[in-house]
Design a protein around this motif. Structure first.
Motif, PDB file in Angstrom:
ATOM      1  N   SER A 120      -0.327  -6.923  -0.800  1.00 55.05           N
ATOM      2  CA  SER A 120      -1.503  -6.203  -0.309  1.00 55.05           C
ATOM      3  C   SER A 120      -1.239  -4.709  -0.271  1.00 55.05           C
ATOM      4  CB  SER A 120      -1.880  -6.683   1.092  1.00 55.05           C
ATOM      5  OG  SER A 120      -1.915  -8.064   1.138  1.00 55.05           O
ATOM      6  N   ILE A 121      -0.042  -4.324   0.168  1.00 54.35           N
ATOM      7  CA  ILE A 121       0.272  -2.894   0.220  1.00 54.35           C
ATOM      8  C   ILE A 121       0.281  -2.304  -1.185  1.00 54.35           C
ATOM      9  CG2 ILE A 121       2.061  -1.234   0.832  1.00 54.35           C
ATOM     10  CD1 ILE A 121       0.654  -2.266   3.186  1.00 54.35           C
ATOM     11  N   ALA A 122       0.886  -3.029  -2.129  1.00 53.06           N
ATOM     12  CA  ALA A 122       0.905  -2.539  -3.509  1.00 53.06           C
ATOM     13  C   ALA A 122      -0.510  -2.375  -4.022  1.00 53.06           C
ATOM     14  CB  ALA A 122       1.691  -3.503  -4.390  1.00 53.06           C
ATOM     15  N   THR A 123      -1.375  -3.355  -3.711  1.00 54.84           N
ATOM     16  CA  THR A 123      -2.759  -3.270  -4.156  1.00 54.84           C
ATOM     17  C   THR A 123      -3.457  -2.058  -3.553  1.00 54.84           C
ATOM     18  OG1 THR A 123      -2.790  -5.657  -4.268  1.00 54.84           O
ATOM     19  CG2 THR A 123      -4.905  -4.549  -4.293  1.00 54.84           C
ATOM     20  N   LEU A 124      -3.278  -1.871  -2.238  1.00 54.22           N
ATOM     21  CA  LEU A 124      -3.978  -0.777  -1.574  1.00 54.22           C
ATOM     22  C   LEU A 124      -3.477   0.572  -2.053  1.00 54.22           C
ATOM     23  CD1 LEU A 124      -4.065  -2.166   2.033  1.00 54.22           C
ATOM     24  CD2 LEU A 124      -6.038  -1.577   0.685  1.00 54.22           C
ATOM     25  N   LEU A 125      -2.169   0.688  -2.285  1.00 54.57           N
ATOM     26  CA  LEU A 125      -1.608   1.993  -2.608  1.00 54.57           C
ATOM     27  C   LEU A 125      -1.782   2.342  -4.076  1.00 54.57           C
ATOM     28  CD1 LEU A 125       1.828   2.421  -0.876  1.00 54.57           C
ATOM     29  CD2 LEU A 125      -0.040   4.014  -0.876  1.00 54.57           C
ATOM     30  N   PHE A 126      -1.544   1.364  -4.947  1.00 53.00           N
ATOM     31  CA  PHE A 126      -1.444   1.700  -6.372  1.00 53.00           C
ATOM     32  C   PHE A 126      -2.618   1.169  -7.184  1.00 53.00           C
ATOM     33  CE2 PHE A 126       2.899   1.515  -4.791  1.00 53.00           C
ATOM     34  CZ  PHE A 126       3.343   2.757  -5.140  1.00 53.00           C
ATOM     35  N   ALA A 162      -4.275   4.859  -8.164  1.00 49.26           N
ATOM     36  CA  ALA A 162      -3.092   5.729  -8.161  1.00 49.26           C
ATOM     37  C   ALA A 162      -2.274   5.562  -9.431  1.00 49.26           C
ATOM     38  CB  ALA A 162      -2.228   5.433  -6.939  1.00 49.26           C
ATOM     39  N   ILE A 163      -2.248   4.359 -10.021  1.00 55.21           N
ATOM     40  CA  ILE A 163      -1.418   4.232 -11.230  1.00 55.21           C
ATOM     41  C   ILE A 163      -2.055   4.926 -12.429  1.00 55.21           C
ATOM     42  CG2 ILE A 163      -0.073   2.167 -10.696  1.00 55.21           C
ATOM     43  CD1 ILE A 163      -2.048   0.578 -12.316  1.00 55.21           C
ATOM     44  N   PHE A 164      -3.368   5.242 -12.356  1.00 56.07           N
ATOM     45  CA  PHE A 164      -3.998   5.978 -13.448  1.00 56.07           C
ATOM     46  C   PHE A 164      -4.376   7.396 -13.028  1.00 56.07           C
ATOM     47  CE2 PHE A 164      -5.700   1.550 -14.128  1.00 56.07           C
ATOM     48  CZ  PHE A 164      -4.760   1.221 -15.096  1.00 56.07           C
ATOM     49  N   ALA A 165      -3.991   7.815 -11.810  1.00 52.64           N
ATOM     50  CA  ALA A 165      -4.526   9.053 -11.241  1.00 52.64           C
ATOM     51  C   ALA A 165      -4.250  10.244 -12.147  1.00 52.64           C
ATOM     52  CB  ALA A 165      -3.916   9.302  -9.868  1.00 52.64           C
ATOM     53  N   PHE A 166      -5.128  11.264 -12.058  1.00 52.40           N
ATOM     54  CA  PHE A 166      -5.100  12.316 -13.065  1.00 52.40           C
ATOM     55  C   PHE A 166      -3.831  13.170 -13.079  1.00 52.40           C
ATOM     56  CE2 PHE A 166      -6.107  16.920 -13.343  1.00 52.40           C
ATOM     57  CZ  PHE A 166      -5.726  17.043 -14.662  1.00 52.40           C
ATOM     58  N   PRO A 167      -3.476  13.905 -11.987  1.00 55.98           N
ATOM     59  CA  PRO A 167      -2.368  14.834 -12.239  1.00 55.98           C
ATOM     60  C   PRO A 167      -1.048  14.115 -12.468  1.00 55.98           C
ATOM     61  CG  PRO A 167      -3.043  14.946  -9.951  1.00 55.98           C
ATOM     62  CD  PRO A 167      -3.913  13.947 -10.605  1.00 55.98           C
ATOM     63  N   ALA A 168      -0.812  13.046 -11.726  1.00 59.24           N
ATOM     64  CA  ALA A 168       0.471  12.354 -11.843  1.00 59.24           C
ATOM     65  C   ALA A 168       0.232  10.860 -11.754  1.00 59.24           C
ATOM     66  CB  ALA A 168       1.399  12.806 -10.727  1.00 59.24           C
ATOM     67  N   PHE A 227       2.593   5.253 -12.266  1.00 65.72           N
ATOM     68  CA  PHE A 227       3.026   3.992 -12.842  1.00 65.72           C
ATOM     69  C   PHE A 227       4.466   3.659 -12.463  1.00 65.72           C
ATOM     70  CE2 PHE A 227       4.446   1.278 -16.338  1.00 65.72           C
ATOM     71  CZ  PHE A 227       3.518   0.271 -16.171  1.00 65.72           C
ATOM     72  N   PHE A 228       5.351   4.670 -12.512  1.00 65.70           N
ATOM     73  CA  PHE A 228       6.755   4.409 -12.203  1.00 65.70           C
ATOM     74  C   PHE A 228       6.931   4.071 -10.727  1.00 65.70           C
ATOM     75  CE2 PHE A 228       7.183   6.905 -16.104  1.00 65.70           C
ATOM     76  CZ  PHE A 228       7.885   5.973 -16.841  1.00 65.70           C
ATOM     77  N   SER A 229       6.168   4.771  -9.859  1.00 67.87           N
ATOM     78  CA  SER A 229       6.244   4.422  -8.433  1.00 67.87           C
ATOM     79  C   SER A 229       5.889   2.968  -8.232  1.00 67.87           C
ATOM     80  CB  SER A 229       5.275   5.263  -7.611  1.00 67.87           C
ATOM     81  OG  SER A 229       5.353   6.578  -7.961  1.00 67.87           O
ATOM     82  N   PHE A 230       4.863   2.525  -8.958  1.00 67.54           N
ATOM     83  CA  PHE A 230       4.417   1.135  -8.817  1.00 67.54           C
ATOM     84  C   PHE A 230       5.544   0.177  -9.205  1.00 67.54           C
ATOM     85  CE2 PHE A 230       2.119  -2.512 -10.806  1.00 67.54           C
ATOM     86  CZ  PHE A 230       1.717  -3.080  -9.609  1.00 67.54           C
TER      87      PHE A 230
END
Lengths: 170, 406, 112
Positions: free
Chosen positions: B273-279, B207-213, B216-219
């Motif tokens: 763990s949540i940060a890892t799974l989500l981002f 998610a931190i490198f995902a294409f449309p958006a 990184f800031f969410s992380f």
């Protein structure tokens, strides 16, 4: 299994609700209410309302009740005194409540048939339309106007809370 | 019946590993902070202080549990229990690997299996919301501890904690919502699976490198809010030692005190763990297996084993002659297990997941050793005047980008 | 009704009307607390209890009619409850600051 979970959590909900009314100290009341809300969330899960069950815990138990506990702790509210109840409440209170419960209970229990071929039963897994997708679709199509209105309501509530909680009121 | 047995085995395993991790996280924290401050850290009990957690646990259990006379006994005793309960229960939803399949086998004339199980205790449909819900209940433990102690410092700690938790929950939820817009699921396993694959062959779809958006800031927002939610430095106002003595747990001793500690570390592991799974893509490796990401784990462990062996040959302390070669052999064994083809599909996701979680935990400790504590008005102002608007804007921009692309 | 038939039905699931009856019981307890209690915060909590009881019946109706609308009503009730709690607790704080009491019987300057 459905019956077991229903009876267990219905019992917890009612016990905690009674405790809200009977406990002397506001903190105990608040925590009992949290118990009621949590067991209601489990009942929502049994009724197939996954999303609402989670929102119930996050918003009610996790935010609103924390606010209550915060205010009780901030004001250092002690146990309340039981004096000064009006005599009408003492005499007529319980019968009136019993009558209310009777009417409500009668209406609710006869509204849907309990047995027979047309019996309406709750079985876990019968209804799966309570997910985030269904809620979101309905919220942003059919119920868009109420949704926008609630956002204005929240804005007004925030303004009201800030005005009320300011240091000096002119 | 089979389900019950498998779940009990998983429960016992996870509980054992998790409890040990919590105990050793304390050791890691002390060691890392010590090395940041150019000290040795715990080094007396066992080689390199490795038995220090055991000694701490024994000390805390055998200490006398003091029950102060002025407390509200019921809530005073319930508060640490609540804290630990809500901290431990959220780990049951976290998936920490893909899963394991045991083909049918014969033993003693009977056929068993095939067994298939996923690496989590409960595969909840609303996993991410459930974690949020449970973590939002965790504040009651701290608030009650502060209130029931009947002590002004503890009360201040409890008040600060409840205000802080409510305030930081908002940016946290908004930061969680942003990556979910493009992932489109609330199930933690599906969230991680949705981040598989690589664009241009090398850049992972995390998610931190995902294409449309790129999120990184969410992380960053999530991690800042996570520091506040777990009451860690720089947001450890509820237990600020030099302002509030020890904040909400000032009246606690022995096991009740230890349970607050355990809850804090368990919460840390959960948010990481949540940060890892989500981002950070859950168990998806940093680069494709075609370019050899499967060999990272064996190489790391083999390297660690080699270093242990080397130091064991030139021991600095008398016991190193025995302990270091033992560790070396263990590390070589792990390296072999990670390179053994049948176990690779099971162990590699776990290695990547635990590696990322470990890195985030290290960041938590690192920041504790680096940053000073916020002032209370700064803390609230930061949440409401900076973090919340930024999270909102981030969600808005993400929504626009996702809508544009789809 | 025949107990045997009831037991057979209960094996298949819980009657919807039981959920509604539970909601009625909780609502009545909320009303009782609203009338009996003297602490303004507790009275407020009893209102929340009544709202929760109503929410339960909304969800039960949604399950009965297999429609998601009931969930949305519950959602809106929760939003309103949150707004209400924010404003209500601010009012309580202000009242306590001015009168230093939480007893609703003592906040009676408009009486007589």
């Amino acid at each position: 299994m459905d019956l077991f979970f229903f009876l267990l959590f219905a019992f917890i909900a009612v016990a905690c609700a009674v405790s809200v009314v009977l406990q002397k100290h506001p903190i105990s009341c608040a925590l009992s209410l949290v118990g009621t809300m949590a067991s209601l969330a489990v009942l929502y899960l049994l009724l197939g309302a996954e999303f609402i069950a989670m929102v119930q815990v996050i918003v009610y138990a996790g935010a609103i009740m924390v606010l209550f506990v915060f205010v009780i702790m901030l004001l250092n509210a002690g146990e309340e005194s039981s004096k000064g109840r009006s005599w009408i409440a003492k005499i007529a209170g319980l019968p009136a409540l019993a009558a209310l419960l009777g009417i409500l209970g009668y209406a609710m229990l006869t509204f849907y048939p309990m047995v027979g071929p047309k019996a309406s039963l709750v079985h876990f897994g019968d209804f799966t339309g309570g997910g985030a997708k269904e809620i979101g679709t309905a919220l942003f199509t059919e119920y868009l106007l109420p949704f926008e209105v609630t956002s204005i309501l929240i804005l007004i509530a925030i303004l009201g809370a800030i005005v009320l909680a300011r240091k000096e009121i002119d | 019946m089979e389900f019950l047995i498998i779940t009990s085995i998983k429960l016992a395993l996870i509980l054992f590993v998790f409890m040990t991790t919590l105990a050793y996280l304390q050791w890691v924290e002390r060691k890392v902070i010590a090395h940041v401050q150019v000290r040795m850290g715990p080094s007396r009990v066992g080689p390199h202080g490795l038995l220090q957690p055991l000694a701490d646990v024994i000390k805390l259990i055998t200490k006398e549990g003091v029950l102060p006379p002025h407390v509200n006994t019921f809530y005073y005793l319930a508060a640490p229990f609540l804290s630990v309960f809500f901290a431990l229960i959220s780990i049951s939803i976290i998936p920490f690997g893909t899963g394991v399949e045991i083909p049918a086998f014969h033993m003693g004339g009977a056929t068993y299996g095939p067994y298939k199980t996923m690496f989590e205790l409960a595969d909840a449909n609303m996993g991410i919301l459930l974690v949020l819900a449970i973590s939002s209940m965790g504040v009651y433990g701290i608030a009650l501890a502060g209130w029931s102690s009947n002590n002004k410092y503890a009360l201040m700690g409890g008040l600060r904690s409840s205000a802080q938790m409510i305030s930081y929950e908002l940016p946290m939820s908004l930061a969680i919502a942003a990556p979910l817009l493009s992932i489109g699921s609330l199930n933690l396993r599906q969230i991680s699976d949705a981040q598989a694959g690589y664009s241009l062959g090398v850049i992972p779809h995390w998610a931190i490198f995902a294409f449309p958006a790129p999120q990184f800031f969410s992380f960053i927002i999530f991690m800042i809010a996570a520091f506040a939610e777990t009451n860690r430095i720089p947001f450890d106002l509820p237990e600020a030692e030099n302002e509030l003595v020890a904040g909400f747990h000032v009246e606690y001793s022995s096991m009740t005190f230890a349970s607050f500690f355990m809850a804090e570390y368990a919460n840390m592991v959960t948010v990481c763990s949540i940060a890892t799974l989500l981002f950070l893509g859950g168990w998806q490796p940093l680069w494709p297996a075609a370019y050899g990401s499967n060999f990272v784990a064996p190489l790391i462990f083999a390297g660690a084993g080699a270093i242990c062996m080397l130091h064991g040959m030139n021991p600095a302390r008398p016991f190193d002659r025995i302990t270091l070669p033992v560790f070396g052999v263990i590390f070589f064994g792990l390296a072999g297990l990670m390179a053994f083809p049948p176990t690779v599909p099971i162990l590699m996701p776990m290695f990547w997941f635990l590696g990322k979680v470990g890195f985030l935990l290290f960041v938590f400790i690192w920041i504790r050793a680096t940053l000073p504590r916020f002032r209370y008005d700064q803390l609230m102002g930061f949440a409401w005047k900076f973090l919340f608007p930024v999270a909102l804007a981030n969600l808005l921009i993400t929504g626009f980008l996702v809508a544009l692309v789809s | 009704m025949d107990p045997q038939v009831l037991m057979q039905t209960l094996g298949k699931g819980v009657p919807t009307s039981w959920y509604l009856a539970l909601s009625a019981v909780l609502f009545t307890i909320g009303v009782a607390g609203f009338i009996l209690r003297r602490n303004i915060i507790t009275v407020f909590m009893c209102i929340e209890l009544m709202l929760n009881a109503v929410n339960l019946s909304f969800i039960a109706f949604a399950h009965e009619h297999r429609q998601v609308s009931g969930h949305l009503f519950t959602f809106f009730v929760m939003v309103v409850a949150a707004a209400e709690a924010a404003v209500g607790l601010a009012i309580i704080l202000t009242v306590f600051k001015n009168r230093s009491t939480l007893n609703i019987d003592e906040i009676d300057s408009l009486k007589n």
